[in-house]
Design a protein around this motif. Structure first.
Motif, PDB file in Angstrom:
ATOM      1  N   GLU A   1     -49.550  89.855  60.656  1.00  0.00           N
ATOM      2  CA  GLU A   1     -50.177  91.131  61.031  1.00  0.00           C
ATOM      3  C   GLU A   1     -49.162  92.257  61.142  1.00  0.00           C
ATOM      4  OE1 GLU A   1     -53.209  92.333  61.630  1.00  0.00           O
ATOM      5  OE2 GLU A   1     -54.349  90.509  61.232  1.00  0.00           O
ATOM      6  N   GLY A   2     -47.880  91.949  60.970  1.00  0.00           N
ATOM      7  CA  GLY A   2     -46.852  92.980  61.047  1.00  0.00           C
ATOM      8  C   GLY A   2     -46.491  93.380  62.456  1.00  0.00           C
ATOM      9  N   LEU A   3     -46.789  92.509  63.440  1.00  0.00           N
ATOM     10  CA  LEU A   3     -46.502  92.832  64.829  1.00  0.00           C
ATOM     11  C   LEU A   3     -45.121  92.364  65.262  1.00  0.00           C
ATOM     12  CD1 LEU A   3     -49.975  91.794  66.288  1.00  0.00           C
ATOM     13  CD2 LEU A   3     -49.148  94.133  65.946  1.00  0.00           C
ATOM     14  N   ILE A   4     -44.703  91.198  64.773  1.00  0.00           N
ATOM     15  CA  ILE A   4     -43.395  90.672  65.150  1.00  0.00           C
ATOM     16  C   ILE A   4     -42.627  90.225  63.918  1.00  0.00           C
ATOM     17  CG2 ILE A   4     -44.318  89.866  67.377  1.00  0.00           C
ATOM     18  CD1 ILE A   4     -44.010  86.968  66.292  1.00  0.00           C
ATOM     19  N   ASP A   5     -41.312  90.250  64.054  1.00  0.00           N
ATOM     20  CA  ASP A   5     -40.402  89.634  63.094  1.00  0.00           C
ATOM     21  C   ASP A   5     -39.834  88.420  63.815  1.00  0.00           C
ATOM     22  OD1 ASP A   5     -38.537  88.954  61.204  1.00  0.00           O
ATOM     23  OD2 ASP A   5     -37.184  90.633  61.615  1.00  0.00           O
ATOM     24  N   PRO A   6     -40.389  87.222  63.584  1.00  0.00           N
ATOM     25  CA  PRO A   6     -40.076  86.090  64.441  1.00  0.00           C
ATOM     26  C   PRO A   6     -38.732  85.436  64.180  1.00  0.00           C
ATOM     27  CG  PRO A   6     -41.622  85.426  62.735  1.00  0.00           C
ATOM     28  CD  PRO A   6     -41.405  86.909  62.566  1.00  0.00           C
ATOM     29  N   VAL A   7     -38.107  85.008  65.278  1.00  0.00           N
ATOM     30  CA  VAL A   7     -36.957  84.109  65.242  1.00  0.00           C
ATOM     31  C   VAL A   7     -37.409  82.861  65.990  1.00  0.00           C
ATOM     32  CG1 VAL A   7     -34.557  83.735  65.901  1.00  0.00           C
ATOM     33  CG2 VAL A   7     -35.333  86.038  65.259  1.00  0.00           C
ATOM     34  N   LEU A   8     -37.620  81.773  65.273  1.00  0.00           N
ATOM     35  CA  LEU A   8     -38.126  80.548  65.890  1.00  0.00           C
ATOM     36  C   LEU A   8     -36.974  79.792  66.534  1.00  0.00           C
ATOM     37  CD1 LEU A   8     -40.507  79.385  63.011  1.00  0.00           C
ATOM     38  CD2 LEU A   8     -40.981  80.978  64.890  1.00  0.00           C
TER      39      LEU A   8
ATOM     40  N   HIS B   1     -72.215  98.198  77.185  1.00  0.00           N
ATOM     41  CA  HIS B   1     -71.476  97.011  76.769  1.00  0.00           C
ATOM     42  C   HIS B   1     -70.889  97.277  75.397  1.00  0.00           C
ATOM     43  CE1 HIS B   1     -73.544  95.003  80.058  1.00  0.00           C
ATOM     44  NE2 HIS B   1     -72.831  93.918  79.832  1.00  0.00           N
ATOM     45  N   HIS B   2     -69.613  96.974  75.215  1.00  0.00           N
ATOM     46  CA  HIS B   2     -69.048  97.037  73.875  1.00  0.00           C
ATOM     47  C   HIS B   2     -68.795  95.617  73.389  1.00  0.00           C
ATOM     48  CE1 HIS B   2     -65.406  97.209  76.508  1.00  0.00           C
ATOM     49  NE2 HIS B   2     -64.865  96.430  75.570  1.00  0.00           N
ATOM     50  N   THR B   3     -68.532  95.480  72.114  1.00  0.00           N
ATOM     51  CA  THR B   3     -68.346  94.171  71.512  1.00  0.00           C
ATOM     52  C   THR B   3     -67.104  93.496  72.062  1.00  0.00           C
ATOM     53  OG1 THR B   3     -69.360  95.024  69.494  1.00  0.00           O
ATOM     54  CG2 THR B   3     -68.147  92.941  69.319  1.00  0.00           C
ATOM     55  N   VAL B   4     -67.200  92.202  72.295  1.00  0.00           N
ATOM     56  CA  VAL B   4     -66.042  91.445  72.771  1.00  0.00           C
ATOM     57  C   VAL B   4     -64.874  91.606  71.801  1.00  0.00           C
ATOM     58  CG1 VAL B   4     -65.128  89.151  73.282  1.00  0.00           C
ATOM     59  CG2 VAL B   4     -67.470  89.727  73.926  1.00  0.00           C
ATOM     60  N   GLY B   5     -63.717  91.965  72.346  1.00  0.00           N
ATOM     61  CA  GLY B   5     -62.517  92.127  71.527  1.00  0.00           C
ATOM     62  C   GLY B   5     -62.377  93.485  70.859  1.00  0.00           C
ATOM     63  N   GLU B   6     -63.359  94.370  71.041  1.00  0.00           N
ATOM     64  CA  GLU B   6     -63.307  95.673  70.361  1.00  0.00           C
ATOM     65  C   GLU B   6     -62.079  96.480  70.771  1.00  0.00           C
ATOM     66  OE1 GLU B   6     -65.857  99.879  70.362  1.00  0.00           O
ATOM     67  OE2 GLU B   6     -66.846  98.000  70.920  1.00  0.00           O
ATOM     68  N   ARG B   7     -61.798  96.488  72.066  1.00  0.00           N
ATOM     69  CA  ARG B   7     -60.663  97.287  72.538  1.00  0.00           C
ATOM     70  C   ARG B   7     -59.345  96.699  72.061  1.00  0.00           C
ATOM     71  NH1 ARG B   7     -61.196 100.923  76.052  1.00  0.00           N
ATOM     72  NH2 ARG B   7     -62.988  99.986  77.077  1.00  0.00           N
ATOM     73  N   HIS B   8     -59.240  95.381  72.035  1.00  0.00           N
ATOM     74  CA  HIS B   8     -58.010  94.767  71.559  1.00  0.00           C
ATOM     75  C   HIS B   8     -57.824  94.957  70.057  1.00  0.00           C
ATOM     76  CE1 HIS B   8     -57.315  91.918  75.245  1.00  0.00           C
ATOM     77  NE2 HIS B   8     -56.946  93.160  75.456  1.00  0.00           N
ATOM     78  N   ARG B   9     -58.919  94.991  69.318  1.00  0.00           N
ATOM     79  CA  ARG B   9     -58.781  95.300  67.887  1.00  0.00           C
ATOM     80  C   ARG B   9     -58.283  96.726  67.690  1.00  0.00           C
ATOM     81  NH1 ARG B   9     -63.312  91.891  67.710  1.00  0.00           N
ATOM     82  NH2 ARG B   9     -64.764  93.635  67.951  1.00  0.00           N
ATOM     83  N   GLN B  10     -58.753  97.642  68.531  1.00  0.00           N
ATOM     84  CA  GLN B  10     -58.255  99.017  68.489  1.00  0.00           C
ATOM     85  C   GLN B  10     -56.762  99.048  68.822  1.00  0.00           C
ATOM     86  OE1 GLN B  10     -60.755 100.866  71.370  1.00  0.00           O
ATOM     87  NE2 GLN B  10     -62.563 100.924  70.050  1.00  0.00           N
ATOM     88  N   LEU B  11     -56.366  98.236  69.788  1.00  0.00           N
ATOM     89  CA  LEU B  11     -54.958  98.161  70.173  1.00  0.00           C
ATOM     90  C   LEU B  11     -54.100  97.705  68.996  1.00  0.00           C
ATOM     91  CD1 LEU B  11     -52.604  98.038  72.233  1.00  0.00           C
ATOM     92  CD2 LEU B  11     -53.438  95.765  72.887  1.00  0.00           C
ATOM     93  N   ILE B  12     -54.534  96.660  68.325  1.00  0.00           N
ATOM     94  CA  ILE B  12     -53.780  96.150  67.177  1.00  0.00           C
ATOM     95  C   ILE B  12     -53.718  97.199  66.075  1.00  0.00           C
ATOM     96  CG2 ILE B  12     -53.781  94.411  65.347  1.00  0.00           C
ATOM     97  CD1 ILE B  12     -55.059  92.498  67.487  1.00  0.00           C
ATOM     98  N   GLU B  13     -54.832  97.860  65.807  1.00  0.00           N
ATOM     99  CA  GLU B  13     -54.854  98.900  64.766  1.00  0.00           C
ATOM    100  C   GLU B  13     -53.928 100.053  65.108  1.00  0.00           C
ATOM    101  OE1 GLU B  13     -56.241  98.961  61.722  1.00  0.00           O
ATOM    102  OE2 GLU B  13     -56.687  96.849  62.152  1.00  0.00           O
ATOM    103  N   SER B  14     -53.750 100.321  66.410  1.00  0.00           N
ATOM    104  CA  SER B  14     -52.906 101.452  66.826  1.00  0.00           C
ATOM    105  C   SER B  14     -51.429 101.213  66.531  1.00  0.00           C
ATOM    106  CB  SER B  14     -53.091 101.725  68.325  1.00  0.00           C
ATOM    107  OG  SER B  14     -52.412 100.772  69.117  1.00  0.00           O
ATOM    108  N   THR B  15     -51.069  99.981  66.167  1.00  0.00           N
ATOM    109  CA  THR B  15     -49.658  99.662  65.913  1.00  0.00           C
ATOM    110  C   THR B  15     -49.286  99.764  64.433  1.00  0.00           C
ATOM    111  OG1 THR B  15     -50.031  97.283  65.546  1.00  0.00           O
ATOM    112  CG2 THR B  15     -49.742  98.015  67.831  1.00  0.00           C
TER     113      THR B  15
END
Length: 325
Positions: free
Chosen positions: A57-64, A15-29
């Motif tokens: 988080e630097g993932l998107i440059d939003p246009v609302l 078992h790995h920690t909940v959200g661990e893989r998604h945190r890795q995904l975010i860090e990979s960007t």
């Protein structure tokens, strides 16, 4: 580029920690530029807050894209500033969807993020033949689940768009999921074509589709993945179940992608993993000119950030491929 980390070889009870893989995904960007994203009708705290978090988080440059007064009121309720963020004023949700889709079709934005409007409104605008977002491939939705008890990335498709896909649609559903897996760094993702059984039976149409899709892969009509099916879900994700049933397969027990026979099955699998196995979900609509983040009002910030990271990885992956000679 750093891949979506593969935890193969761990003990079956891992078992790995909940959200661990998604945190890795975010860090990979972190080394990649934010993607210019039209946020469609972000008129409630969840959707605007998620978009602002993805921006920070630097993932998107939003246009609302939505009613200015409602968006600004929501921002004040969040105690957030919209300074430096482009806002396009529209009168209502249908206009928000049409405007955002037009921005994507013209190349002004490279992704769409759903806000406080119905999925049907946004996808109706995106699927319109006159909108300019269609490609030669049908659009489909892919869940990316971080399942604490499963040691591999797990993509599930299609749980949102295709109610009862035929073989042609399933071909595109499979290819879309493979392409997203490539964007996540999985060079040859293992694709399990699900049914209720693992043998081909004339009276169970999904087994016939699975067999046909495997042959289509052998003939190059589907590329970039390793397909097997039909597989029941137990022998798709459990090596022990596959061993007990005598299934010899490079996919069985270690699938990266689960392709359900229809929307109902895919939706049930995903929701069961989320609510009973503690999985964290992210997801995209793929197969259009731009990825579409179909967030739900029930999604938390972590889910919204992971979906934005998926979109960023896919946009940059597709951009690199387009530049290749």
């Amino acid at each position: 580029m750093k891949a979506y980390r593969n935890l193969e070889g761990v003990a079956p009870g891992h078992h790995h920690t909940v959200g661990e893989r998604h945190r890795q995904l975010i860090e990979s960007t972190r080394t990649q530029a934010a993607i210019r994203t039209a946020v469609v009708h972000p008129c409630d705290p969840a959707s605007l807050g998620g978009a602002l978090a993805a921006w920070q988080e630097g993932l998107i440059d939003p246009v609302l894209v939505g009613p200015r007064e409602r968006i600004e009121t929501t921002a004040r309720a969040l105690d957030s500033s919209l300074d430096g963020i482009e806002l396009i004023d529209t009168p209502h949700s249908h206009a928000s969807a049409d405007t955002a889709v037009a921005l994507a079709a013209s190349g002004s934005v490279t992704a769409l993020m759903k806000g406080a409007l119905h999925t049907d409104e946004l996808m109706g605008a995106a699927l319109s033949r006159d909108a300019g977002l269609r490609t030669e491939r049908q659009m489909s939705h892919v869940y990316a689940l971080d399942v604490p008890s499963y040691p591999l990335p797990l993509l599930i498709t299609d749980a949102a768009l295709h109610i009862a896909p035929d073989l042609v649609a399933k071909r595109d559903i499979v290819q879309n999921a493979i392409d997203l897996a490539h964007a996540l760094g999985l060079e040859r993702p293992r694709v399990a074509l699900l049914s209720a059984v693992e043998t081909v039976r004339a009276n169970i149409p999904s087994t016939l589709d699975a067999a046909a899709l495997c042959k289509m892969s052998e003939r190059g009509q589907i590329h970039g993945g390793l397909l097997d099916g039909p597989l029941a879900i137990d022998n798709a994700v459990s090596r022990e179940a596959a061993r007990q049933k005598g299934i010899v397969s490079e996919v069985a027990g270690q699938a990266d992608i689960l392709v359900a026979p229809d929307l109902e099955a895919a939706n049930m699998i995903a929701k069961l993993l989320i609510y009973l196995a503690g999985a964290q979900a992210a997801g995209l609509v793929v197969g259009a000119k731009v990825p579409i983040m179909l967030t739900s009002r029930a999604d938390d910030i972590d889910t919204r950030l992971a979906s934005a990271a998926l979109a960023l990885r896919l946009v940059h992956f597709q951009s690199r491929n387009e530049r290749r000679p």
